[in-house]
Structures are given as C-alpha cells and as structure tokens.
Design an enzyme around this catalytic site. Structure first.
Site, PDB file in Angstrom:
ATOM      1  N   ALA A  83      56.396  70.094-100.624  1.00 46.88           N
ATOM      2  CA  ALA A  83      55.979  71.204 -99.767  1.00 46.88           C
ATOM      3  C   ALA A  83      56.487  72.508-100.361  1.00 46.88           C
ATOM      4  O   ALA A  83      57.443  72.518-101.127  1.00 46.88           O
ATOM      5  CB  ALA A  83      56.561  71.035 -98.358  1.00 46.88           C
ATOM      6  N   THR A 125      59.816  69.083 -90.019  1.00 40.18           N
ATOM      7  CA  THR A 125      60.960  69.959 -89.748  1.00 40.18           C
ATOM      8  C   THR A 125      61.045  70.303 -88.263  1.00 40.18           C
ATOM      9  O   THR A 125      60.021  70.335 -87.568  1.00 40.18           O
ATOM     10  CB  THR A 125      60.800  71.260 -90.571  1.00 40.18           C
ATOM     11  OG1 THR A 125      61.694  72.260 -90.057  1.00 40.18           O
ATOM     12  CG2 THR A 125      59.390  71.839 -90.469  1.00 40.18           C
ATOM     13  N   ASP A 126      62.260  70.637 -87.807  1.00 41.40           N
ATOM     14  CA  ASP A 126      62.408  71.067 -86.407  1.00 41.40           C
ATOM     15  C   ASP A 126      61.744  72.425 -86.175  1.00 41.40           C
ATOM     16  O   ASP A 126      61.538  72.822 -85.029  1.00 41.40           O
ATOM     17  CB  ASP A 126      63.891  71.112 -86.001  1.00 41.40           C
ATOM     18  CG  ASP A 126      64.736  72.082 -86.814  1.00 41.40           C
ATOM     19  OD1 ASP A 126      64.212  72.680 -87.785  1.00 41.40           O
ATOM     20  OD2 ASP A 126      65.927  72.249 -86.475  1.00 41.40           O
ATOM     21  N   GLU A 127      61.405  73.130 -87.259  1.00 46.93           N
ATOM     22  CA  GLU A 127      60.815  74.468 -87.092  1.00 46.93           C
ATOM     23  C   GLU A 127      59.432  74.416 -86.437  1.00 46.93           C
ATOM     24  O   GLU A 127      58.938  75.443 -85.969  1.00 46.93           O
ATOM     25  CB  GLU A 127      60.767  75.202 -88.441  1.00 46.93           C
ATOM     26  CG  GLU A 127      62.164  75.371 -89.007  1.00 46.93           C
ATOM     27  CD  GLU A 127      62.282  76.320 -90.185  1.00 46.93           C
ATOM     28  OE1 GLU A 127      61.480  77.258 -90.296  1.00 46.93           O
ATOM     29  OE2 GLU A 127      63.192  76.104 -90.999  1.00 46.93           O
ATOM     30  N   TYR A 153      55.142  79.157 -92.711  1.00 49.71           N
ATOM     31  CA  TYR A 153      55.717  77.870 -93.152  1.00 49.71           C
ATOM     32  C   TYR A 153      55.668  76.843 -92.024  1.00 49.71           C
ATOM     33  O   TYR A 153      55.116  75.753 -92.186  1.00 49.71           O
ATOM     34  CB  TYR A 153      57.167  78.067 -93.626  1.00 49.71           C
ATOM     35  CG  TYR A 153      57.955  76.777 -93.688  1.00 49.71           C
ATOM     36  CD1 TYR A 153      57.660  75.798 -94.640  1.00 49.71           C
ATOM     37  CD2 TYR A 153      58.998  76.507 -92.784  1.00 49.71           C
ATOM     38  CE1 TYR A 153      58.365  74.603 -94.692  1.00 49.71           C
ATOM     39  CE2 TYR A 153      59.709  75.316 -92.823  1.00 49.71           C
ATOM     40  CZ  TYR A 153      59.398  74.365 -93.776  1.00 49.71           C
ATOM     41  OH  TYR A 153      60.097  73.178 -93.810  1.00 49.71           O
TER      42      TYR A 153
HETATM   43  P1  NAD Z   1      62.307  72.127-101.968  1.00 51.05           P
HETATM   44  O1  NAD Z   1      61.557  73.414-101.955  1.00 51.05           O
HETATM   45  O2  NAD Z   1      63.716  72.114-102.489  1.00 51.05           O
HETATM   46  O3  NAD Z   1      61.496  71.047-102.798  1.00 51.05           O
HETATM   47  C1  NAD Z   1      60.104  70.897-102.709  1.00 51.05           C
HETATM   48  C2  NAD Z   1      59.636  70.069-103.895  1.00 51.05           C
HETATM   49  O4  NAD Z   1      58.215  69.875-103.758  1.00 51.05           O
HETATM   50  C3  NAD Z   1      59.861  70.749-105.253  1.00 51.05           C
HETATM   51  O5  NAD Z   1      60.380  69.819-106.171  1.00 51.05           O
HETATM   52  C4  NAD Z   1      58.465  71.205-105.659  1.00 51.05           C
HETATM   53  O6  NAD Z   1      58.278  71.236-107.071  1.00 51.05           O
HETATM   54  C5  NAD Z   1      57.601  70.125-105.011  1.00 51.05           C
HETATM   55  N1  NAD Z   1      56.217  70.595-104.767  1.00 51.05           N
HETATM   56  C6  NAD Z   1      55.841  71.763-104.190  1.00 51.05           C
HETATM   57  N2  NAD Z   1      54.496  71.852-104.162  1.00 51.05           N
HETATM   58  C7  NAD Z   1      54.026  70.703-104.709  1.00 51.05           C
HETATM   59  C8  NAD Z   1      52.731  70.178-104.939  1.00 51.05           C
HETATM   60  N3  NAD Z   1      51.625  70.879-104.611  1.00 51.05           N
HETATM   61  N4  NAD Z   1      52.602  68.962-105.505  1.00 51.05           N
HETATM   62  C9  NAD Z   1      53.703  68.240-105.858  1.00 51.05           C
HETATM   63  N5  NAD Z   1      54.967  68.695-105.678  1.00 51.05           N
HETATM   64  C10 NAD Z   1      55.123  69.902-105.094  1.00 51.05           C
HETATM   65  O7  NAD Z   1      62.262  71.600-100.462  1.00 51.05           O
HETATM   66  P2  NAD Z   1      63.305  70.719 -99.644  1.00 51.05           P
HETATM   67  O8  NAD Z   1      64.271  71.610 -98.971  1.00 51.05           O
HETATM   68  O9  NAD Z   1      63.787  69.600-100.501  1.00 51.05           O
HETATM   69  O10 NAD Z   1      62.356  70.133 -98.506  1.00 51.05           O
HETATM   70  C11 NAD Z   1      61.656  68.904 -98.694  1.00 51.05           C
HETATM   71  C12 NAD Z   1      60.838  68.607 -97.449  1.00 51.05           C
HETATM   72  O11 NAD Z   1      61.702  68.526 -96.314  1.00 51.05           O
HETATM   73  C13 NAD Z   1      59.803  69.670 -97.114  1.00 51.05           C
HETATM   74  O12 NAD Z   1      58.631  69.020 -96.683  1.00 51.05           O
HETATM   75  C14 NAD Z   1      60.439  70.472 -95.991  1.00 51.05           C
HETATM   76  O13 NAD Z   1      59.455  70.995 -95.140  1.00 51.05           O
HETATM   77  C15 NAD Z   1      61.243  69.407 -95.289  1.00 51.05           C
HETATM   78  N6  NAD Z   1      62.449  69.871 -94.577  1.00 51.05           N
HETATM   79  C16 NAD Z   1      63.383  70.642 -95.201  1.00 51.05           C
HETATM   80  C17 NAD Z   1      64.540  71.030 -94.524  1.00 51.05           C
HETATM   81  C18 NAD Z   1      65.612  71.854 -95.206  1.00 51.05           C
HETATM   82  O14 NAD Z   1      66.571  72.261 -94.545  1.00 51.05           O
HETATM   83  N7  NAD Z   1      65.541  72.112 -96.495  1.00 51.05           N
HETATM   84  C19 NAD Z   1      64.732  70.634 -93.196  1.00 51.05           C
HETATM   85  C20 NAD Z   1      63.748  69.828 -92.583  1.00 51.05           C
HETATM   86  C21 NAD Z   1      62.622  69.454 -93.288  1.00 51.05           C
HETATM   87  P1  TYD Z   2      67.077  79.518 -94.584  1.00 50.29           P
HETATM   88  O1  TYD Z   2      68.118  78.834 -95.410  1.00 50.29           O
HETATM   89  O2  TYD Z   2      65.998  80.293 -95.264  1.00 50.29           O
HETATM   90  O3  TYD Z   2      66.480  78.391 -93.619  1.00 50.29           O
HETATM   91  P2  TYD Z   2      65.469  78.531 -92.343  1.00 50.29           P
HETATM   92  O4  TYD Z   2      64.990  79.900 -92.229  1.00 50.29           O
HETATM   93  O5  TYD Z   2      64.370  77.586 -92.715  1.00 50.29           O
HETATM   94  O6  TYD Z   2      66.270  78.080 -91.172  1.00 50.29           O
HETATM   95  O7  TYD Z   2      67.813  80.516 -93.581  1.00 50.29           O
HETATM   96  C1  TYD Z   2      68.792  80.043 -92.662  1.00 50.29           C
HETATM   97  C2  TYD Z   2      69.189  81.207 -91.784  1.00 50.29           C
HETATM   98  O8  TYD Z   2      69.880  82.164 -92.585  1.00 50.29           O
HETATM   99  C3  TYD Z   2      68.022  81.945 -91.178  1.00 50.29           C
HETATM  100  O9  TYD Z   2      68.376  82.365 -89.860  1.00 50.29           O
HETATM  101  C4  TYD Z   2      67.841  83.161 -92.069  1.00 50.29           C
HETATM  102  C5  TYD Z   2      69.246  83.444 -92.545  1.00 50.29           C
HETATM  103  N1  TYD Z   2      69.369  84.034 -93.901  1.00 50.29           N
HETATM  104  C6  TYD Z   2      70.117  85.195 -94.087  1.00 50.29           C
HETATM  105  O10 TYD Z   2      70.679  85.765 -93.153  1.00 50.29           O
HETATM  106  N2  TYD Z   2      70.220  85.701 -95.350  1.00 50.29           N
HETATM  107  C7  TYD Z   2      69.617  85.122 -96.427  1.00 50.29           C
HETATM  108  O11 TYD Z   2      69.718  85.664 -97.567  1.00 50.29           O
HETATM  109  C8  TYD Z   2      68.874  83.911 -96.216  1.00 50.29           C
HETATM  110  C9  TYD Z   2      68.202  83.233 -97.367  1.00 50.29           C
HETATM  111  C10 TYD Z   2      68.788  83.414 -94.940  1.00 50.29           C
END
Ligand code: NAD
Ligand code: TYD
Length: 339
Positions: A83, A125-127, A153
């Site tokens: 994603a 995601t919870d979002e 997003y």
């Molecule tokens: P990330 O951005 O670190 O990694 C995303 C990966 O997907 C990357 O390796 C990227 O190259 C790959 N990618 C993007 N577009 C692509 C495509 N078209 N085809 C193939 N690969 C592609 O993201 P993350 O933080 O590891 O999140 C992974 C998943 O978990 C996402 O679906 C996100 O919505 C979900 N998620 C993330 C969080 C969080 O806190 N990071 C929380 C809840 C859910």
């Molecule tokens: P983020 O890590 O982008 O996750 P998400 O928006 O998906 O929850 O941001 C976490 C929180 O931190 C969000 O409330 C936005 C805030 N934030 C900052 O205050 N400064 C920053 O530079 C970033 C990247 C996020």
C-alpha cells in the site's frame, strides 16, 4: 504452505516475513513488492538466500505480472500489506493511493479467485474508523464502529476493506481483514513519527510537531501485529474483521519528549509546525474480539518496545542514513541490475 506476501520490503511486511520464517520454517514465503520509495531490498538481505524465500519485484496493479506469479507459485495464502501508507503523502497526491490501495487490492483478489486460495488477508488500519474526541476517553473503535474516514489514505484503505468484504459475500472468496493501530519498531521508514523524530534528534535537527502535539495514537510494537495476523490466518473466521491494538494511547508530544530524553537531546529541538489538514485527534482500539476469539494479547509493552526501537535505530544507522541520502536505488542496481 506457500504464502504470498505483498509489500514485504516495507516496514510491517518485512517484520512479518521475519516472524513467519522464524516461527513457521516449514512454510515458504514469496514476497512481491514494487520497491517504491518505501520498499527497501536491504531490509530483506538477511533472508534473501533462504531456500524457502523468494523475492519478486512487481506492482500489485499489474494484472499480467500478478497472474503470471500465481500461475507459477499457486499460493495457499495471500497477505496483502502492499500500500501507499503515508497520510501526508496522500494529502499531497491522492491518485497513487487510489491506484495501489484500491485497484491493486482488487487485482490481488481477482487472482485469488482465478487460481483459488485458502485465504486472502487484507491488512487494514484503524484509520478507517476516522477519529475519536479527546474528551471521550470511554470511546473505542470496535469492529462495528461505522467507517468514517478523514484522509485520502484512510479512504482508500476503507474502500479496499469494503471491496474485500464484497468479494467474500459475492464470490465466496475466503477473506479476513485486520485493522491495527499505529505500529512502531525496526525498519520503519523515517517519514513516520517515531523514526523521523529519532533520526532528526540523532542529527540534532528540529523535531517538527504538528499543531500542539496533543493528538493521540494507540501504539503497538510491530511484532505483536505480526503475531496477530499469523493467528488470524490460522484460526480466524472467514468474512470477519479483527481489530488489533494494545490499549497504549499516547500524545504525540509525549512521545517526542520521551525520545529526546532517551537520546539525551534537549527539548529545545522541538518545533511546532503547521497542523496536518484534517488531522485525526485520537485513535483507540478495542481489541476484545481478537482477545476473546483467538486469545491474542500484546507481549511487548511500550516502555520496552520504544527502548528496543531506539536502540535498533542507533545500531542500524546505515539502514536509515542510506534511505535519507537516496542511495537506495544504487544499491538495487548493484544487487539486481545484471541478474
Ligand atoms: P510501508 O510504506 O512501510 O510499506 C509498503 C510496502 O508496499 C513498500 O515495500 C512498498 O514498496 C510496497 N508497495 C507500495 N505500492 C506497491 C505496489 N503497487 N505493488 C507492490 N508493492 C507496493 O507500509 P507499512 O507501514 O509497512 O504498512 C503496511 C500495511 O499495513 C499497509 O497496508 C498499511 O495500510 C497497513 N497498516 C500500517 C500501520 C502502520 O502503523 N504503519 C498500521 C495499520 C495498518
Ligand atoms: P504518522 O506516523 O504519520 O502516522 P498516522 O498519521 O498514520 O497516525 O503520524 C503520527 C502522528 O504524529 C500524527 O498525529 C501526526 C504526527 N506527526 C507529527 O507531529 N510530526 C511529524 O513530522 C509526523 C511525521 C507526524
């Protein structure tokens, strides 16, 4: 089992691959990743030579490439992490989010229908639930909380969730979904709050806090998320959504101050900057369903997890400095240019 993991060169996908190879060495993992700016092949270097691991560079929106891979690999299980994942980027340019997060998910599910799988798991995601007010600490997101998204997003992720549930009902595709709170841990791209603040603090750069820093996120150590997904794959019920979270709500400003303290950096680095457009106030997960049905509980508490994470960024400066300096493409050419 042959498990196809999309987005495995990113933060959570890579941690999931490490988790699965360690806990289920009998399974084979095929990772599909487009290697966008957020995907790093160097992250997967420790497992690249494993016999039960294969990396394929492909875009999940590329139907021909995806079908070709299914033809070859015939996966039993597909876990869709791929994603565009950064809210701020989605505000700048929503188009790619709709493409990858919605249409890419549809292509993956079409392939699952065509070739047959035992499970398609959508990592959500919870979002998708929108946000909660700060003055109602009694409110939490449950699986039946209405979807009410704020950013491009979260809207794209909610769309994919609805599509996955529609594929379950319409085609009988064996789908499960998980909606997790904010993750932190090793290999997170330094554009997200925690790694960005660690990297900036280590470089004595300003720490940009949006608005007043009062927004609340519910933080979970990435390995606990990976274990929850593994449980859902093995024991979760088809057609069901599972919320994942560990009741660990924290204000952004408190996290940034904690990072300053842990790294012995002055709080004077903190700089308040313009707020994010449409900024969600509070996320908070009620994990009662996954706890009650599957027995899942988080095992890494925040105090321990954040120390481990900070230590990881201290010990792996090369990993994130390369990313920041944009040398990553050279690495890929060197490793795969002539392969
Ligand atoms: P990330 O951005 O670190 O990694 C995303 C990966 O997907 C990357 O390796 C990227 O190259 C790959 N990618 C993007 N577009 C692509 C495509 N078209 N085809 C193939 N690969 C592609 O993201 P993350 O933080 O590891 O999140 C992974 C998943 O978990 C996402 O679906 C996100 O919505 C979900 N998620 C993330 C969080 C969080 O806190 N990071 C929380 C809840 C859910
Ligand atoms: P983020 O890590 O982008 O996750 P998400 O928006 O998906 O929850 O941001 C976490 C929180 O931190 C969000 O409330 C936005 C805030 N934030 C900052 O205050 N400064 C920053 O530079 C970033 C990247 C996020």
């Amino acid at each position: 089992m042959n498990i196809l993991v999309t987005g495995g060169a990113g933060f959570i996908g890579a941690n999931f691959i490490f988790y699965m190879l360690e806990h289920h060495p009998e399974d084979r993992i095929v990772c599909v990743d487009k290697l966008t700016y957020a995907g790093n092949l160097s992250t997967l270097a420790p497992v690249m030579e494993r016999e039960n691991f294969r990396f394929v560079r492909a875009d999940i929106c590329d139907r021909e490439a995806v079908y070709g891979l299914f033809e070859e690999e015939r996966p039993d299980i597909v876990v869709n992490f791929a994603a565009e994942s950064h809210v701020d980027r989605s505000i700048e340019d929503p188009g790619l989010f709709l493409q990858t997060n919605i249409l890419g998910t549809a292509v993956m599910m079409d392939a699952c229908r065509k070739y047959g799988v035992r499970r398609f798991h959508q990592v959500s995601t919870d979002e998708v639930y929108g946000d909660l007010p700060l003055d109602r600490p009694d409110l939490f997101f449950t699986e039946s909380t209405p979807l009410h998204t704020s950013s491009p997003y979260s809207s794209s992720k909610a769309s994919a969730d609805l599509l996955a549930l529609a594929y379950y009902r319409t085609y009988g595709l064996p789908v499960t979904l998980s909606r997790c709170s904010n993750n932190y841990g090793p290999y997170q791209f330094p554009e997200k709050l925690i790694p960005l603040m660690i990297a900036n603090a280590l470089n004595d750069k300003p720490l940009p806090v949006y608005g007043e820093g009062l927004n609340v996120r519910d933080w979970l150590y990435v390995e606990d998320h990976c274990r929850a997904i593994d449980l859902i794959l093995r024991k979760g019920r088809e057609g069901e959504v599972y919320n994942i979270g560990g009741h660990n709500e924290m204000r952004n400003i408190d996290i940034v101050k904690l990072i300053c303290k842990a790294l012995d950096k002055p709080e004077s680095l903190i700089t308040y900057v313009a707020d994010r457009k449409g900024h969600d106030m509070r996320y908070a997960i009620d994990p009662a369903k996954i706890h009650g049905e599957l027995g899942w509980l988080p095992t890494t508490m925040f105090a321990e997890g954040i120390q481990k994470t900070i230590q990881w960024y201290l010990d792996n400066r090369g990993w994130w400095e390369n990313i920041i300096s944009g040398e990553y493409q050279d690495y890929y050419e060197k490793m795969y240019g002539n392969r």
